[in-house]
Design an enzyme around this catalytic site. Structure first.
Site, PDB file in Angstrom:
ATOM      1  N   CYS A  80       0.832  -1.198   0.000  1.00  0.00           N
ATOM      2  CA  CYS A  80       0.000   0.000   0.000  1.00  0.00           C
ATOM      3  C   CYS A  80       0.873   1.256   0.000  1.00  0.00           C
ATOM      4  O   CYS A  80       1.349   1.687   1.053  1.00  0.00           O
ATOM      5  CB  CYS A  80      -0.922  -0.012   1.212  1.00  0.00           C
ATOM      6  SG  CYS A  80      -1.897   1.487   1.335  1.00  0.00           S
TER       7      CYS A  80
ATOM      8  N   CYS B 221      -0.431   4.116   2.125  1.00  0.00           N
ATOM      9  CA  CYS B 221      -0.303   3.935   3.586  1.00  0.00           C
ATOM     10  C   CYS B 221       1.141   4.205   4.021  1.00  0.00           C
ATOM     11  O   CYS B 221       1.385   4.816   5.055  1.00  0.00           O
ATOM     12  CB  CYS B 221      -0.630   2.508   4.022  1.00  0.00           C
ATOM     13  SG  CYS B 221      -2.081   1.808   3.292  1.00  0.00           S
ATOM     14  N   ASP B 222       2.098   3.694   3.245  1.00  0.00           N
ATOM     15  CA  ASP B 222       3.483   3.647   3.716  1.00  0.00           C
ATOM     16  C   ASP B 222       4.451   4.539   2.951  1.00  0.00           C
ATOM     17  O   ASP B 222       5.622   4.655   3.335  1.00  0.00           O
ATOM     18  CB  ASP B 222       3.989   2.191   3.647  1.00  0.00           C
ATOM     19  CG  ASP B 222       3.127   1.263   4.492  1.00  0.00           C
ATOM     20  OD1 ASP B 222       2.654   1.714   5.542  1.00  0.00           O
ATOM     21  OD2 ASP B 222       2.914   0.113   4.089  1.00  0.00           O
TER      22      ASP B 222
END
Ligand code: NDP
Length: 313
Positions: A134, A137-138
């Site tokens: 992701c 997300c990261d």
């Protein structure tokens, strides 16, 4: 034992839209949000192709709006996932991850799909220490660093473009000599100076002391000009597609070879009367939020019809 006329399992566009329609139909449905409230869209940034938002819309805002709309019409939303189901029994039996037992006269399965991994043991070894599925997300952790994205579809191109806004260099590792992504996404990748596409390349391992420091790559694997080399990277992002979250239901519901729930013709009806499937868990082909939302509406309409006929009989 808790009882509901309609249990909606999943909280992506399909689940919430089913909640909106079933709520408006007076079915007082119960919806299980599952492990990822809001579904897969919540791990992307902006949604540009959902009708009604000409300038695009933040994915979390979109999903939050759907959630509140479902609640407004009486959908009871629980922060739980289904741990086990029994579709032999009527009413259907469902045990939640908090141990509570439920029965339901009908069920809409809207459990979506999850990211695939290559299957390398190194992916597990470096999970959360350089390996991610992701980018949104990261990606933040890789500002001004070097990352690689694996895949040649729309997701990979989208993730590579997103990461290029943060990282200093992005490699896109593609196993074929071409990208599968839509033309517009291909163009965005090709025109981005920070992205370098490595065609005909496979990843066979990762290395690093504490976290990922590089990937072992093979160019033109098995060909006479095969070349093996190490690419120094700080982050390794998977974007190679998804698999449907249908395992819980597969003892009862017919699925295709890839595990997608099979429905009858153009309807969300499964082979078990009273159980309907909507969204990506039953859609190997389109996998779009707007289509998932539409199929959620169809599933709620079929559930209403089914429950109405059940009362009459
Ligand atoms: P896709 O299935 O379209 O693409 C997967 C990619 O990963 C392919 O390039 C595939 O290679 C590659 N791949 C699969 N397995 C491996 C492996 N083991 N090793 C290396 N590479 C591998 O998945 P996406 O998630 O990209 O897209 C799914 C659907 O969602 C599509 O319909 C897409 O259009 C849609 N989508 C739309 C978006 C939008 O409209 N904004 C954004 C994101 C997705 P190969 O080509 O060789 O099979």
């Amino acid at each position: 034992m808790n009882h509901t006329k309609l249990l909606i399992i999943g909280s992506g566009p399909a689940g919430y839209t089913a909640g909106i329609y079933a709520g408006r139909a007076g079915l007082q449905p119960t919806l299980l949000e599952g492990m990822q409230p809001g579904g897969q869209l919540t791990i992307t940034t902006e949604v540009e192709n959902f009708p009604g938002f000409p300038e695009g819309v933040d994915a979390n805002e979109l999903m939050d709006g759907m959630r509140r709309q479902a609640e407004r019409f009486g959908t009871q939303i629980l922060p739980n996932a289904a741990a086990s189901v029994n579709l032999d029994h009527r009413p259907f039996q469902v045990t939640l991850d908090d141990g509570s037992d439920w029965t339901a006269d009908s069920i809409i399965v809207a459990t979506g799909a999850s990211a695939k991994y290559l299957g390398l043991s190194d992916e597990q070894k470096y999970m959360g220490r350089g390996v991610s599925a992701c980018a949104t997300c990261d990606g933040f952790f890789y500002r001004k660093k070097t990352v690689a994205v694996v895949g040649g579809g729309d997701t990979a191109c989208e993730e590579a473009s997103y990461l290029a806004g943060l990282a200093s260099k992005v490699y896109l590792i593609v196993r074929k000599p071409y990208l599968r992504a839509s033309k517009i996404m291909q163009q965005r990748v090709m025109e981005n100076e920070k992205i370098e596409v490595l065609f005909e390349t496979n990843t066979v391992g990762l290395f690093g002391a504490d976290g990922v420091e590089g990937a072992h790559l093979v160019f033109r694997k098995g060909e006479s000009d095969e070349r093996r080399y190490d690419l120094p990277i700080d982050g390794f992002f998977l974007a190679i597609g998804h698999h449907p979250n249908s395992e819980l239901f597969s003892p009862w519901l017919q699925t295709n070879d890839e595990g997608y729930i099979q429905t009858e013709g153009d309807t969300p009806c499964t082979n078990v009367p009273g159980v309907f499937a909507a969204g990506d868990v039953a859609d190997a082909r389109y996998r779009q939020a707007v289509i998932a939302a539409g199929s959620g509406a169809k599933a709620a309409m079929e559930a209403e019809k089914y429950l109405g006929e059940k009362v009459k009989s």
